[in-house]
Design a protein around this motif. Structure first.
Motif, mmCIF file in Angstrom:
data_model
loop_
_atom_site.group_PDB
_atom_site.id
_atom_site.type_symbol
_atom_site.label_atom_id
_atom_site.label_comp_id
_atom_site.label_asym_id
_atom_site.label_seq_id
_atom_site.Cartn_x
_atom_site.Cartn_y
_atom_site.Cartn_z
ATOM 1 N N MET A 213 -4.555 3.854 6.711
ATOM 2 C CA MET A 213 -4.283 2.730 5.807
ATOM 3 C C MET A 213 -4.520 1.402 6.530
ATOM 4 S SD MET A 213 -0.810 4.359 4.255
ATOM 5 C CE MET A 213 -0.075 2.877 3.584
ATOM 6 N N LEU B 5 -8.025 7.017 0.354
ATOM 7 C CA LEU B 5 -7.213 5.808 0.515
ATOM 8 C C LEU B 5 -7.979 4.573 0.057
ATOM 9 C CD1 LEU B 5 -5.498 6.504 3.965
ATOM 10 C CD2 LEU B 5 -4.403 6.469 1.724
ATOM 11 N N PHE C 86 0.844 -1.196 0.000
ATOM 12 C CA PHE C 86 0.000 0.000 0.000
ATOM 13 C C PHE C 86 0.888 1.258 0.000
ATOM 14 C CE2 PHE C 86 -4.384 1.348 1.959
ATOM 15 C CZ PHE C 86 -4.578 2.208 0.898
#
Ligand code: FE2
Ligand code: FE2
Length: 508
Positions: free
Chosen positions: A442, A485, A233
């Motif tokens: 995240m 995100l 990520f």
């Protein structure tokens, strides 16, 4: 001071700074070799590092460069003995300035091997071979430079024309490279040590997390996978050129930081009661057994009353439905959600009263059982949920107790915020939006996704990715997860980038 010397000093200074800033061993070796070649106008060079192999010391051929030829590179081990030029230098600790490799002084007992030159259609004329010694004077490697050219930028052509372009390595150069090599050797040792400490810490942490995860079979491997996803990520965020995070860049250290935060985010579960942690249904198997026994007892009792014709209309109805009631309770016990109709039905069943074996008036379901069966969502009661939620606080406290390096100082904060929500309705602090770090946001996405799609939960099949994404989407709409995100997560298909089977050992 002459212009040239000034330039050299400047160059050496620059190298010193570059070397001491470098933490990656391979890059460090590259700088050492390339800069030494540049300073001495060498056309080629190689670097050997001392390595242990099955108890013996060898020189490992690590990198090589040639400005005029391209050839495939393969690492190999060279014995540390007087049979090769580099081996000789590694044993004697003396540098060799060979003016003509075909006329090596006899007393050295060395012979130049021409096979490599032939292979690449090249000719080596001279060589400067320097030992790399650490602060104790021990050899850590050998630096081999060859074919000093009149001009660094010139390319060497046909083998027979090469000697015309070659000049001798001077005594000064030998000394400069010798001192550069020792400086590099010390830094190399430092970097190796740093690397070893990193690996030690990483493997220790992973082993600890694996042990912890094993305690909780329902989520085993969750943290490791989360950490794997987190690295991917972060790397993707570094690459994207759209949206709010397009300028955002994670440094290598920050990626390592998020890796550890992900790996350790649930470490606080160690403080959560096992009964709650491992709860897989609303009621335990033992509790369900007790219920089964109670239902059976009432059934038998009513059957007897029926035979004796001492049964009321209400009791008759109970008798005819009791098996269905039991069936219904077993189904509810395994459900993730219940609706209002089901809730009412549970409360109706619970309110049935009868005289038990001990002659006491009893409800068909006791208060504890009814409360657990009527949990609207999941399988934890409010009280149990509150204790479960404490795991984040525990994670934070445990991680705060570790003396982190400067690079990793935010691990406790990131790990301790993985259940915070954008609208402030999360826990433990209830912080919102900008107060939550991007790393924690995240992890929040990855945590839910991983929990939903995990393959190794014994009590439920993995959820298909598309359905898990739908759930994440509704969490975004509820202002729980960061929309940008989430968009990146879905658009870039982060979940496909980390494959557990292929990434048993995570390189960070
Ligand atoms: Fe958690
Ligand atoms: Fe988690």
């Amino acid at each position: 001071m002459e212009m040239k010397e000034k330039q050299l000093l400047k160059e050496l200074n620059k190298i010193g700074i570059a070397l001491s800033a470098e933490k990656d061993i391979d890059k460090l070796l590259e700088i050492i070799l390339e800069e030494s070649m540049k300073i001495t106008s060498s056309d080629g060079g190689s670097l050997y590092i001392k390595e242990k192999f099955e108890g013996d010391d060898y020189l490992q051929f690590k990198i090589t460069r040639n400005k005029s030829r391209r050839f495939p590179f393969k690492e190999f081990l060279l014995p540390m003995d007087k049979n090769s030029i580099s081996g000789y230098v590694s044993i004697t600790g003396e540098s060799l300035n060979l003016k003509d490799v075909r006329k090596i002084p006899h007393e050295l007992g060395l012979r130049h091997n021409e096979s490599f030159e032939k292979q690449i259609d090249y000719k080596i004329v001279n060589m400067l071979v320097i030992p790399m010694k650490d602060y104790k004077g021990e050899i850590v490697g050998v630096l081999q430079l060859l074919n000093k050219k009149k001009e660094y930028d010139m390319k060497l052509g046909e083998p027979e024309t090469i000697p015309e372009s070659i000049i001798e390595y001077t005594k000064d150069e030998e000394e400069i490279i010798l001192s550069l090599a020792s400086q590099a050797a010390i830094l190399l040792e430092r970097t190796k040590l740093y690397d070893e400490i990193q690996k030690l810490f990483q493997s220790f942490t992973e082993a600890m997390v694996t042990t912890l995860d094993a305690r909780d079979t329902t989520t085993s491997g969750h943290s490791r996978r989360l950490a794997g996803y987190a690295i991917e990520f972060a790397k993707v965020i570094n690459k994207i050129d759209y949206g709010r995070y397009k300028e955002f860049k994670f440094s290598e250290e920050e990626i390592r930081e998020i890796y550890y935060a992900a790996l350790l985010h649930d470490v606080g579960k160690i403080g959560v009661n096992e009964g709650i942690l491992l709860k897989k249904n609303r009621l335990s198997d033992e509790k369900m057994e007790t219920i089964k026994y109670r239902f059976n007892y009432l059934k038998k009792k009513l059957e007897l009353s029926n035979i004796l014709d001492e049964i009321s209309e209400t009791e008759k109805k109970i008798l005819s439905d009791i098996d269905l009631y039991y069936q219904f309770i077993t189904e509810i016990n395994q459900k993730g959600f219940i609706n209002e109709i089901e809730e009412e039905k549970i409360s109706k069943i619970a309110s049935i009263e009868f005289i038990d074996v001990d002659g006491k008036l009893t409800n068909l379901l006791n208060e504890f059982e009814a409360e657990n069966l009527m949990i609207k969502r999941g399988n934890l009661t409010d009280e149990e949920r509150a204790e479960m939620n404490l795991h984040v606080t525990y994670s934070y406290e445990i991680l705060k107790g570790i003396i982190w390096t400067e690079d990793l100082k935010n691990v406790p904060e990131i790990a301790g915020s993985h259940h915070e929500k954008i609208d402030g309705s999360g826990y433990p602090k209830g912080i919102k939006e900008e107060e939550i770090s991007i790393q924690a946001k995240m992890l929040a996405i990855l945590d839910i996704f991983e929990a939903l799609t995990a393959r190794d939960r014994p009590y439920k099949p993995p959820m298909p990715v598309e359905k898990a994404i739908d759930i994440l989407k509704s969490e975004v709409e509820l202002q729980h997860l960061d929309k940008e995100l989430y968009d990146i997560f879905v658009k870039e298909r982060i979940f496909e980038l980390y494959k557990e089977e292929l990434n048993r050992v995570v390189r960070i």
